[in-house]
Design a protein around this motif. Sequence first.
Motif, PDB file in Angstrom:
ATOM      1  N   UNK A  48      24.430 -13.001 -12.913  1.00 48.87           N
ATOM      2  CA  UNK A  48      24.825 -11.664 -12.457  1.00 48.87           C
ATOM      3  C   UNK A  48      23.684 -10.692 -12.676  1.00 48.87           C
ATOM      4  N   UNK A  49      23.717  -9.595 -11.920  1.00 51.81           N
ATOM      5  CA  UNK A  49      22.717  -8.550 -12.044  1.00 51.81           C
ATOM      6  C   UNK A  49      23.261  -7.365 -12.834  1.00 51.81           C
ATOM      7  N   UNK A  50      22.353  -6.527 -13.303  1.00 58.87           N
ATOM      8  CA  UNK A  50      22.756  -5.375 -14.101  1.00 58.87           C
ATOM      9  C   UNK A  50      23.653  -4.421 -13.318  1.00 58.87           C
ATOM     10  N   UNK A  51      23.348  -4.053 -12.066  1.00 62.00           N
ATOM     11  CA  UNK A  51      24.221  -3.084 -11.388  1.00 62.00           C
ATOM     12  C   UNK A  51      25.681  -3.528 -11.279  1.00 62.00           C
ATOM     13  N   UNK A  52      25.922  -4.796 -10.972  1.00 64.50           N
ATOM     14  CA  UNK A  52      27.311  -5.249 -10.851  1.00 64.50           C
ATOM     15  C   UNK A  52      28.020  -5.274 -12.197  1.00 64.50           C
ATOM     16  N   UNK A  53      27.285  -5.599 -13.257  1.00 58.80           N
ATOM     17  CA  UNK A  53      27.875  -5.579 -14.596  1.00 58.80           C
ATOM     18  C   UNK A  53      28.128  -4.142 -15.025  1.00 58.80           C
ATOM     19  N   UNK A  79       0.570   3.152 -17.213  1.00 58.96           N
ATOM     20  CA  UNK A  79      -0.391   2.337 -16.476  1.00 58.96           C
ATOM     21  C   UNK A  79       0.247   1.276 -15.597  1.00 58.96           C
ATOM     22  N   UNK A  80       1.526   1.004 -15.816  1.00 58.77           N
ATOM     23  CA  UNK A  80       2.230   0.012 -14.996  1.00 58.77           C
ATOM     24  C   UNK A  80       2.619   0.687 -13.675  1.00 58.77           C
ATOM     25  N   UNK A  81       2.245   0.113 -12.531  1.00 56.52           N
ATOM     26  CA  UNK A  81       2.530   0.754 -11.242  1.00 56.52           C
ATOM     27  C   UNK A  81       3.978   0.591 -10.760  1.00 56.52           C
ATOM     28  N   UNK A  82       4.816  -0.112 -11.511  1.00 54.43           N
ATOM     29  CA  UNK A  82       6.198  -0.365 -11.088  1.00 54.43           C
ATOM     30  C   UNK A  82       6.978   0.944 -10.992  1.00 54.43           C
ATOM     31  N   UNK A  83       7.731   1.071  -9.908  1.00 58.01           N
ATOM     32  CA  UNK A  83       8.663   2.187  -9.740  1.00 58.01           C
ATOM     33  C   UNK A  83      10.062   1.580  -9.789  1.00 58.01           C
ATOM     34  N   UNK A  84      10.815   1.818 -10.860  1.00 62.07           N
ATOM     35  CA  UNK A  84      12.129   1.178 -11.004  1.00 62.07           C
ATOM     36  C   UNK A  84      13.203   1.825 -10.119  1.00 62.07           C
ATOM     37  N   UNK A  85      13.262   1.399  -8.877  1.00 61.75           N
ATOM     38  CA  UNK A  85      14.231   1.962  -7.931  1.00 61.75           C
ATOM     39  C   UNK A  85      15.675   1.629  -8.326  1.00 61.75           C
ATOM     40  N   UNK A  86      15.863   0.636  -9.187  1.00 62.98           N
ATOM     41  CA  UNK A  86      17.198   0.259  -9.633  1.00 62.98           C
ATOM     42  C   UNK A  86      17.866   1.416 -10.386  1.00 62.98           C
ATOM     43  N   UNK A  87      17.063   2.313 -10.956  1.00 60.11           N
ATOM     44  CA  UNK A  87      17.628   3.455 -11.674  1.00 60.11           C
ATOM     45  C   UNK A  87      18.463   4.337 -10.753  1.00 60.11           C
ATOM     46  N   UNK A  88      18.116   4.373  -9.467  1.00 64.10           N
ATOM     47  CA  UNK A  88      18.912   5.142  -8.509  1.00 64.10           C
ATOM     48  C   UNK A  88      20.330   4.580  -8.415  1.00 64.10           C
ATOM     49  N   UNK A  89      20.447   3.257  -8.486  1.00 64.94           N
ATOM     50  CA  UNK A  89      21.766   2.627  -8.488  1.00 64.94           C
ATOM     51  C   UNK A  89      22.539   3.005  -9.744  1.00 64.94           C
ATOM     52  N   UNK A  90      21.855   3.054 -10.883  1.00 62.38           N
ATOM     53  CA  UNK A  90      22.509   3.424 -12.139  1.00 62.38           C
ATOM     54  C   UNK A  90      23.032   4.855 -12.071  1.00 62.38           C
ATOM     55  N   UNK A  91      22.209   5.748 -11.528  1.00 61.23           N
ATOM     56  CA  UNK A  91      22.634   7.143 -11.398  1.00 61.23           C
ATOM     57  C   UNK A  91      23.867   7.246 -10.496  1.00 61.23           C
ATOM     58  N   UNK A 130      12.393  -5.243 -12.572  1.00 60.41           N
ATOM     59  CA  UNK A 130      11.721  -4.800 -13.791  1.00 60.41           C
ATOM     60  C   UNK A 130      12.294  -3.464 -14.244  1.00 60.41           C
ATOM     61  N   UNK A 131      12.289  -3.248 -15.552  1.00 61.68           N
ATOM     62  CA  UNK A 131      12.796  -2.010 -16.153  1.00 61.68           C
ATOM     63  C   UNK A 131      14.255  -1.777 -15.783  1.00 61.68           C
ATOM     64  N   UNK A 132      15.024  -2.845 -15.785  1.00 60.49           N
ATOM     65  CA  UNK A 132      16.426  -2.776 -15.366  1.00 60.49           C
ATOM     66  C   UNK A 132      17.389  -2.664 -16.549  1.00 60.49           C
ATOM     67  N   UNK A 133      16.872  -2.613 -17.774  1.00 58.14           N
ATOM     68  CA  UNK A 133      17.730  -2.520 -18.948  1.00 58.14           C
ATOM     69  C   UNK A 133      18.351  -1.130 -19.046  1.00 58.14           C
TER      70      UNK A 133
END
Length: 142
Positions: A48-53, A79-91, A130-133
Amino acid sequence: MLKSIPPILSPELLKILMEMGHGDELVIADGNFPAASHAQRLVRLDGHGVPEVLDAVLSLLPLDQYVNQPAAVMGVVPGDPVVPVIWEQYAALTEKHEGKTIMLEELERFAFYERAKQAYAIVATSERAQYANIIVKKGCVL
């Protein structure tokens, strides 16, 4: 099976949600998080993924209404170029369940790890983003 309880919530996780009191925290961790070495109580929801949980958990667990930021994420390492778009789902999920916008607190990586060690429980998922915690703080049913 029970009515109105999301089937993704295992009996073990339901018990933990019931045991938690006001102010206790729950970590919903991605697949890269060192959950087993940080957890006081560990629940595995592999596959399972974090958003569904998170969606299922928030359908039962109220967020703490007495703190400014009852949900926290692990901030991006400088310095990490990752943009955690999953945070939009959390919001969107916190707004769906709380009926208002919840600002997510961003914690530095090691501060997040230390806070996770103090959490009531950690739910380990297979989330690959990434950064989905996320940490959620339990509130009161009013």
